[in-house]
Write a protein that holds these residues in place. Sequence first.
Motif, PDB file in Angstrom:
ATOM      1  N   CYS A  43       0.845  -1.193   0.000  1.00 28.10           N
ATOM      2  CA  CYS A  43       0.000   0.000   0.000  1.00 28.10           C
ATOM      3  C   CYS A  43       0.880   1.242   0.000  1.00 28.10           C
ATOM      4  O   CYS A  43       2.046   1.193   0.350  1.00 28.10           O
ATOM      5  N   LEU A  45       1.289   5.267   1.395  1.00 31.53           N
ATOM      6  CA  LEU A  45       0.880   6.180   2.450  1.00 31.53           C
ATOM      7  C   LEU A  45       1.033   7.606   1.958  1.00 31.53           C
ATOM      8  O   LEU A  45       1.969   7.932   1.233  1.00 31.53           O
ATOM      9  N   PRO A  50      -6.206   9.326   3.344  1.00 34.93           N
ATOM     10  CA  PRO A  50      -6.044   7.870   3.262  1.00 34.93           C
ATOM     11  C   PRO A  50      -6.177   7.374   1.819  1.00 34.93           C
ATOM     12  O   PRO A  50      -7.079   7.781   1.098  1.00 34.93           O
ATOM     13  N   CYS A  53      -6.295   0.734   0.798  1.00 28.76           N
ATOM     14  CA  CYS A  53      -5.383  -0.328   1.191  1.00 28.76           C
ATOM     15  C   CYS A  53      -6.219  -1.461   1.768  1.00 28.76           C
ATOM     16  O   CYS A  53      -6.900  -1.293   2.775  1.00 28.76           O
ATOM     17  N   ASP A  59     -10.643  -2.766   4.452  1.00 32.56           N
ATOM     18  CA  ASP A  59      -9.917  -1.553   4.105  1.00 32.56           C
ATOM     19  C   ASP A  59      -9.264  -1.000   5.369  1.00 32.56           C
ATOM     20  O   ASP A  59      -9.951  -0.639   6.323  1.00 32.56           O
ATOM     21  N   SER A  61      -7.088   1.594   5.299  1.00 30.90           N
ATOM     22  CA  SER A  61      -6.452   2.850   4.902  1.00 30.90           C
ATOM     23  C   SER A  61      -6.543   3.923   5.987  1.00 30.90           C
ATOM     24  O   SER A  61      -5.586   4.657   6.219  1.00 30.90           O
ATOM     25  N   HIS A  62      -7.684   4.031   6.663  1.00 25.96           N
ATOM     26  CA  HIS A  62      -7.814   5.084   7.677  1.00 25.96           C
ATOM     27  C   HIS A  62      -6.902   4.848   8.881  1.00 25.96           C
ATOM     28  O   HIS A  62      -6.211   5.784   9.301  1.00 25.96           O
ATOM     29  N   TYR A  65      -3.453   5.720   7.848  1.00 24.87           N
ATOM     30  CA  TYR A  65      -3.309   7.165   7.703  1.00 24.87           C
ATOM     31  C   TYR A  65      -3.096   7.825   9.067  1.00 24.87           C
ATOM     32  O   TYR A  65      -2.228   8.685   9.217  1.00 24.87           O
TER      33      TYR A  65
END
Length: 110
Positions: A43, A45, A50, A53, A59, A61-62, A65
């Motif tokens: 992924c 960054l 975000p 990912c 997911d 991603s958050h 992030y």
Amino acid sequence: MLAIARLRPKYFWIAAYLLLACWSFWPVANVLIANIVARLFDCRLSEGGPLPCHAFGHDISHPLYVLATSFWLALTTVPTGVPLILLLGIVHICITLVRRHRSRGRKERD
């Protein structure tokens, strides 16, 4: 009973050093963890927001992030924590030297 009483200050100092080390370097550890996880799942960054990912069908991603941008918190914690660790070290050394000096005086009187 006296041996337990003598060990307590040791644990106090260890706890104080660990607490200040955690305060100082936890945001840096968060960034390292975020980078490792992002690399494991291929992924990217970004501080802009975000990016998608997916890991194990979810997911992430958050959370990545949030971990990655916690570096900004390190701009506060490291400059405050490192001097506090040094100050704690100075206080620890002074207290240890005073205790040794007092115990030597007691041994000489006996």
